[in-house]
Motif scaffolding. Structure first.
Motif, PDB file in Angstrom:
ATOM      1  N   LEU A  53      79.461 -62.065 -87.767  1.00 54.75           N
ATOM      2  CA  LEU A  53      79.049 -62.676 -86.492  1.00 54.75           C
ATOM      3  C   LEU A  53      77.639 -62.280 -86.066  1.00 54.75           C
ATOM      4  N   LEU A  54      77.297 -60.997 -86.274  1.00 47.19           N
ATOM      5  CA  LEU A  54      76.043 -60.511 -85.680  1.00 47.19           C
ATOM      6  C   LEU A  54      74.865 -60.501 -86.652  1.00 47.19           C
ATOM      7  N   LEU A  67      83.181 -69.356 -82.655  1.00 43.16           N
ATOM      8  CA  LEU A  67      84.301 -69.252 -81.707  1.00 43.16           C
ATOM      9  C   LEU A  67      85.568 -68.737 -82.405  1.00 43.16           C
ATOM     10  N   LEU A  68      85.866 -69.319 -83.560  1.00 44.25           N
ATOM     11  CA  LEU A  68      87.094 -68.937 -84.268  1.00 44.25           C
ATOM     12  C   LEU A  68      87.029 -67.499 -84.766  1.00 44.25           C
ATOM     13  N   TYR A  97      86.004 -58.830 -73.720  1.00 35.72           N
ATOM     14  CA  TYR A  97      87.319 -59.363 -74.118  1.00 35.72           C
ATOM     15  C   TYR A  97      87.205 -60.876 -73.991  1.00 35.72           C
ATOM     16  N   HIS A  98      88.307 -61.549 -73.663  1.00 33.06           N
ATOM     17  CA  HIS A  98      88.300 -63.009 -73.778  1.00 33.06           C
ATOM     18  C   HIS A  98      87.300 -63.703 -72.841  1.00 33.06           C
ATOM     19  N   ASP A  99      86.995 -63.102 -71.691  1.00 34.06           N
ATOM     20  CA  ASP A  99      86.011 -63.742 -70.800  1.00 34.06           C
ATOM     21  C   ASP A  99      84.664 -63.905 -71.500  1.00 34.06           C
ATOM     22  N   ALA A 100      84.367 -63.000 -72.461  1.00 38.77           N
ATOM     23  CA  ALA A 100      83.099 -63.117 -73.195  1.00 38.77           C
ATOM     24  C   ALA A 100      83.087 -64.417 -74.005  1.00 38.77           C
ATOM     25  N   THR A 101      84.223 -64.778 -74.573  1.00 39.44           N
ATOM     26  CA  THR A 101      84.290 -66.039 -75.331  1.00 39.44           C
ATOM     27  C   THR A 101      84.111 -67.230 -74.389  1.00 39.44           C
TER      28      THR A 101
END
Ligand code: TYD
Length: 210
Positions: A53-54, A67-68, A97-101
């Motif tokens: 990812l990075l 995203l996946l 956590y999920h808010d970052a997505t």
């Protein structure tokens, strides 16, 4: 009662990692069982996903693949580490956590995330989310300074332009407005000690009530 998962969110350079460290010290002093963790990259599999990812070389990565991969990292992390810790009665502090997505891939990339709903239903909802807010311009200059001081290159997402970080910031603000009971918005330009006290004064009574 929701399980005690506490998350820290904000755009890059907001100081959330520092504040999570300070909160850990306070919890340690109190003798309360807790674990600290972060996304992406907390598990063995997650560390490999994080690298993909990075890595700034991965310019060809499609937004839906990005995203996946964040979701894959999260599900591995949740089932391998977060849920077992919560089941043992530990408090879990998680750096992103999920808010970052929702903010980065939804807000920043502009993806429609409606089709994530069945997956989202399986996630543990945080009890409280500290959104440490700084302006995207401030974020940029903090990141440039940090990377220069540490001789580091930007990671793939840090290479995005100001418009991207503005959209991420708007994403976080919308999430916070939609769930005011869960989110605590904190001005990230404040003194570190003042922010630390603010978080502690907000969290301590909630922990007592658990
Ligand atoms: P990291 O080096 O952990 O950043 P930070 O220390 O600022 O948290 O890199 C994580 C990067 O991944 C960061 O730029 C935010 C991004 N990200 C997403 O785009 N979506 C996500 O779901 C998560 C968890 C992180």
């Amino acid at each position: 009662m929701r399980p005690p998962l506490i998350t820290f969110e904000g755009i890059d350079g907001s100081g959330k990692t520092t504040q999570m460290g300070r909160l850990s010290e306070r919890l340690k002093a109190l003798g309360r069982p807790f674990m600290t963790t972060r996304e992406p990259g907390a598990t063995d599999i997650g560390r490999q996903i994080r690298q993909i990812l990075l890595d700034p070389k991965n310019r060809a990565m499609r937004p839906d693949v990005e995203l996946l991969l964040y979701m894959a990292d999260r599900i591995q992390h949740l089932e391998e580490q977060i849920r077992p810790a919560l089941e043992k009665g530990q408090l879990v502090l998680c750096d992103r956590y999920h808010d970052a997505t929702l903010a980065y891939q939804g807000g920043g990339r502009g993806l429609d995330l409606g089709w994530l709903k069945p997956l989202e239903a399986k996630l543990v909802k945080p009890l409280r989310t500290y959104f440490i807010r700084i302006d995207p311009e401030e974020s940029r200059s903090r990141l440039d300074r940090r990377n220069r001081d540490q001789g580091m290159d930007n990671c793939r997402l840090e290479e995005e332009d100001l418009a991207f970080f503005r959209a991420v910031d708007r994403g976080y603000q919308q999430l916070a407005l939609a769930e005011p009971k869960r989110f605590c918005i904190i001005d990230g330009l404040g003194e570190l000690e003042a922010i630390e006290c603010l978080i502690w004064n907000d969290l301590e009574p909630r922990l007592e009530a658990l």
